[in-house]
Write a protein that holds these residues in place. Structure first.
Motif, PDB file in Angstrom:
ATOM      1  N   LYS A   1       0.691  -1.491  -0.196  1.00  0.00           N
ATOM      2  CA  LYS A   1      -0.448   0.013   0.108  1.00  0.00           C
ATOM      3  C   LYS A   1       1.066   1.077   0.000  1.00  0.00           C
ATOM      4  CE  LYS A   1      -4.264  -0.481   2.432  1.00  0.00           C
ATOM      5  NZ  LYS A   1      -4.872  -1.260   3.801  1.00  0.00           N
ATOM      6  N   ASN A   2       1.183   1.777  -1.264  1.00  0.00           N
ATOM      7  CA  ASN A   2       1.374   2.969  -1.052  1.00  0.00           C
ATOM      8  C   ASN A   2       2.992   3.265  -0.721  1.00  0.00           C
ATOM      9  OD1 ASN A   2      -2.324   4.223   0.806  1.00  0.00           O
ATOM     10  ND2 ASN A   2      -1.614   4.558  -1.481  1.00  0.00           N
TER      11      ASN A   2
ATOM     12  N   SER B   1       0.674   0.731  -5.409  1.00  0.00           N
ATOM     13  CA  SER B   1      -0.527  -0.179  -3.900  1.00  0.00           C
ATOM     14  C   SER B   1      -0.590  -1.275  -5.894  1.00  0.00           C
ATOM     15  CB  SER B   1      -1.643   0.647  -3.837  1.00  0.00           C
ATOM     16  OG  SER B   1      -1.282   1.385  -3.202  1.00  0.00           O
TER      17      SER B   1
ATOM     18  N   GLY C   1       4.877   3.811   3.188  1.00  0.00           N
ATOM     19  CA  GLY C   1       3.851   2.525   2.382  1.00  0.00           C
ATOM     20  C   GLY C   1       3.899   1.383   4.051  1.00  0.00           C
TER      21      GLY C   1
END
Ligand SMILES: Nc1ncnc2c1ncn2[C@@H]1O[C@H](COP(=O)(O)OP(=O)(O)OP(=O)(O)O)[C@@H](O)[C@H]1O
Ligand SMILES: [Mg+2]
Length: 257
Positions: free
Chosen positions: A12-13, A28, A63
């Motif tokens: 994620k991110n 992501s 992240g």
């Protein structure tokens, strides 16, 4: 393929900077068990960097990464072994001056105890396990597991590394340009094995520059460009020619899904 509900790997991110170089920007992506994902993009797009996070070689600058729902907070080289993630690379992974049998265990050698006390390497187990891979993964019958791996062809070395990875009950096999410099026949063999692993329920992440090759194999294609994810699409939704054009044109800002 019907998509399982829960991602095995969730990223994620993800941002990763090497000094001033932004190797990954806000990536992501999810990966599921039982799928073969083609991870493609031009030189320097961030493909190898992304998968090195999964094997614990690099920690993201920011992240989140989840494996089987658990957040990974420490990135270290043993992470891959702990999680059951094996990365197959073209040029590394075998010590050419050691035998096939020794290469099978490399760093995880089985030990038996003489007279119940003195630890010694269990060569019989090394030979038995490596012989099984030699026979099941299409290496020449003449390959002797006591020979150095330097005697294997490029394709045989790849097949052996993949066979070894499967035997260690890994759940994720990452292949980073696994067929570079291989003959047509060797390439087909390695690709067949990749499909078999997928069919056995493993997650296979297949990195390549050859979009046409991976389009034949993959269930889903993820394109990175300059460290960003610009496309993430079931392969049935886009022909290889269009994907190639996206990579060739560059300059994308959009991120689908
Ligand atoms: N250890 C490192 N130190 C500094 N910069 C790095 C390092 N590893 C990668 N980079 C940089 O990060 C970016 C992404 O590199 P990466 O190797 O992930 O690309 P790639 O998509 O795998 O490319 P290729 O197809 O050429 O293998 C590039 O700009 C690269 O120069
Ligand atoms: Mg690379």
């Amino acid at each position: 393929m019907s998509e399982p509900q829960k991602a095995l790997i969730e990223m994620k991110n993800i941002n990763l900077n090497f000094g001033t170089v932004k190797a990954l920007s806000d990536v992501s992506v999810n990966f599921y068990e039982g799928e073969l994902v083609g991870l493609v993009g031009d030189n320097g797009a961030g493909k190898t960097t992304l998968i090195r996070i999964l094997s614990g070689m690099y920690a993201p600058t920011s992240g989140e990464v989840y494996f089987d729902g658990q957040r990974i907070t420490r990135f270290h080289p043993k992470l891959a072994i702990d999680l059951g993630i094996e990365t197959i690379q073209q040029t590394v992974g075998l010590c050419d001056n050691l035998s096939v049998a020794r290469n099978y265990y490399l760093g995880r050698e089985p030990v038996k105890r003489l007279l119940g006390i003195i630890p010694v390497l269990d060569f019989a187990q090394m030979r038995a396990a490596s012989n099984k891979v030699v026979h099941n993964f299409g290496l020449r019958d003449s390959v002797n597991v006591d020979d150095e791996t330097a005697l294997l062809s490029g394709g045989e070395a790849q097949s052996f590394k993949i066979g070894r990875a499967v035997d260690f009950r890994n759940r994720v096999i990452i292949m980073d340009e696994p067929t570079n410099h291989l003959s047509v026949r060797e390439r087909a063999h390695v690709n067949d094995i990749a499909l078999q692993l997928r069919d056995q329920g493993l997650l296979v992440i297949y990195i390549t520059h050859d979009i046409f090759q991976v389009h034949r194999l993959a269930d889903r294609i993820v394109i990175l460009e300059n460290g960003r994810k610009v496309l993430d699409i079931p392969k049935a939704e886009m022909p290889a020619e269009e994907l190639e054009q996206i990579i060739r044109d560059g300059g994308h800002e959009i991120s689908k899904r």
